[in-house]
Design an enzyme around this catalytic site. Structure first.
Site, short mmCIF file in Angstrom:
data_model
loop_
_atom_site.label_atom_id
_atom_site.label_comp_id
_atom_site.label_asym_id
_atom_site.label_seq_id
_atom_site.Cartn_x
_atom_site.Cartn_y
_atom_site.Cartn_z
N ASN A 14 99.16 58.07 38.14
CA ASN A 14 98.24 56.97 37.83
C ASN A 14 98.77 56.16 36.72
OD1 ASN A 14 96.01 55.41 36.60
ND2 ASN A 14 94.57 56.19 38.17
N HIS A 17 96.93 53.08 32.53
CA HIS A 17 97.08 52.81 31.22
C HIS A 17 98.08 51.88 30.57
CE1 HIS A 17 94.01 55.73 30.51
NE2 HIS A 17 94.71 56.78 29.93
N HIS A 50 93.68 51.67 39.78
CA HIS A 50 92.27 51.56 39.90
C HIS A 50 92.23 49.98 39.60
CE1 HIS A 50 87.90 52.80 39.03
NE2 HIS A 50 87.82 52.03 39.83
N ARG A 52 89.60 47.92 38.96
CA ARG A 52 88.16 47.85 38.76
C ARG A 52 87.54 46.67 38.63
NH1 ARG A 52 86.61 52.69 35.44
NH2 ARG A 52 84.83 51.68 35.33
N ARG A 56 89.56 45.55 33.69
CA ARG A 56 89.95 45.95 32.34
C ARG A 56 91.50 46.26 31.98
NH1 ARG A 56 86.58 51.43 31.48
NH2 ARG A 56 84.89 50.31 32.05
N GLU A 77 92.76 53.32 44.06
CA GLU A 77 91.31 53.45 43.65
C GLU A 77 90.59 52.30 43.57
OE1 GLU A 77 90.88 55.68 40.17
OE2 GLU A 77 92.46 57.10 40.79
N THR A 108 86.08 56.96 35.27
CA THR A 108 85.19 57.27 36.27
C THR A 108 84.71 58.61 36.06
OG1 THR A 108 86.85 56.47 37.55
CG2 THR A 108 85.17 57.64 38.95
N GLU A 158 89.18 63.70 47.36
CA GLU A 158 89.90 63.81 46.20
C GLU A 158 88.77 64.64 45.43
OE1 GLU A 158 92.54 61.30 44.03
OE2 GLU A 158 91.55 61.68 42.21
N HIS A 197 91.63 64.02 37.87
CA HIS A 197 90.72 63.62 36.59
C HIS A 197 90.90 64.68 35.61
CE1 HIS A 197 87.96 61.27 34.28
NE2 HIS A 197 88.26 60.38 35.36
N1 PXP Z 1 91.53 60.33 40.14
C1 PXP Z 1 90.72 59.39 40.36
C2 PXP Z 1 89.74 59.23 41.41
C3 PXP Z 1 90.59 58.59 38.95
O1 PXP Z 1 89.20 57.79 38.84
C4 PXP Z 1 91.32 58.72 37.92
C5 PXP Z 1 91.15 58.21 36.65
O2 PXP Z 1 91.54 57.04 36.82
C6 PXP Z 1 92.17 60.02 38.11
C7 PXP Z 1 92.36 60.62 39.14
C8 PXP Z 1 93.37 60.37 36.78
O3 PXP Z 1 92.60 60.86 35.89
P1 PXP Z 1 93.37 61.13 34.47
O4 PXP Z 1 93.68 59.72 34.06
O5 PXP Z 1 92.42 61.91 33.82
O6 PXP Z 1 94.41 61.97 34.83
#
Ligand code: PXP
Length: 246
Positions: A14, A17, A50, A52, A56, A77, A108, A158, A197
């Site tokens: 992901n 960031h 994601h 959003r 953001r 996402e 999330t 997931e 997550h």
């Molecule tokens: N899976 C989902 C559905 C998420 O919303 C997120 C955060 O955007 C992640 C995985 C990744 O989480 P993390 O950034 O804490 O590794």
């Protein structure tokens, strides 16, 4: 330890960031597609972003650009709002993970409640499946939610690992057990099981012992480590852990 019969587990990276840093100046660097390509070089099996509702971090143009530039599957996402769904149906990502979204949350916070907003949920699932996007539902490790996901006819779930990642000691073991039971049930019901997550280079190890989990989606820890070692290396290190186990 993985047995030779276990299917290879996959890593989705992901990169939200990266866009967060760019949006700090509303400019063009760091480049989101370049970060994705670096993640690919490090061995990412997929790129997750994601989009959003408040935009953001990831912007609409990022999603379109990524879908053109990356070679590995794009996992979008997304909430089930009609505005975001409309964009997803234009992008047609290989995968879409439906998540709940609250404006004020930092990230999330919980899984989708599959018993709420049924009409909207059904519409999003059907529209994406019609485009042959692999839909997964981001849900807590809860039996009722897993059974409902199977009834909704999606190919994947997931499992939200946030409670496990944030817990300590005994509570963490309990959370791990919930994830294990949920993954077993999901696989039994014919669902592909992903997890994500709050996962990092330490807390992922117990989850690797759960054979039913086929894919991990990880962002924060990988991008954080990338600040010190670069994206290729931070992804490669996580990939090595996932493929090799302990
Ligand atoms: N899976 C989902 C559905 C998420 O919303 C997120 C955060 O955007 C992640 C995985 C990744 O989480 P993390 O950034 O804490 O590794």
């Amino acid at each position: 330890m993985m047995s030779p019969k276990d299917p290879v587990k996959k890593l989705g990276v992901n990169i939200d960031h990266i866009a967060t840093v760019r949006q700090a100046r509303r400019g063009s660097e760091p480049s989101v597609p370049e970060a994705a390509l670096e993640a690919e070089r490090g061995g990412a099996d997929g790129i997750t972003v994601h989009l959003r509702e408040d935009r953001r971090h990831i912007q609409d143009s990022d999603v379109f650009e990524l879908s053109r530039k990356i070679r590995v599957p794009l996992n979008l996402e997304m909430s089930i709002s009609s505005e975001i769904l409309k964009i997803a149906l234009k992008v047609v990502p290989e995968k879409a993970c439906l998540v709940p979204e609250k404006r004020q949350e930092i990230t999330t916070e919980g899984g989708l409640n599959l018993f709420r907003k049924r009409t909207q949920l059904r519409r999003a699932i059907d529209a994406l499946l019609k485009k042959e996007t692999e839909v997964s539902l981001f849900i807590d490790p809860d039996e009722k939610q897993i059974r409902e996901a199977a009834r909704l006819g999606v190919p994947a779930i997931e499992i939200h690992t946030g409670a496990y990642a944030n817990a300590e000691n005994r509570v963490r073991n309990g959370e791990l057990e919930r994830i294990r039971r949920s993954a077993e049930l999901g696989a039994e019901l014919g669902l592909r099981v992903h997890a994500g997550h709050g996962l990092n280079y330490e807390n992922i190890f117990p989850l690797l012992e759960i054979p039913e989990i086929r894919e991990f989606n990880i962002g924060h820890s990988i991008v954080s480590r990338a600040l010190f070692v670069g994206i290729v290396k931070s992804v490669a290190e996580m990939k090595k852990i996932i493929v090799g186990g302990r």
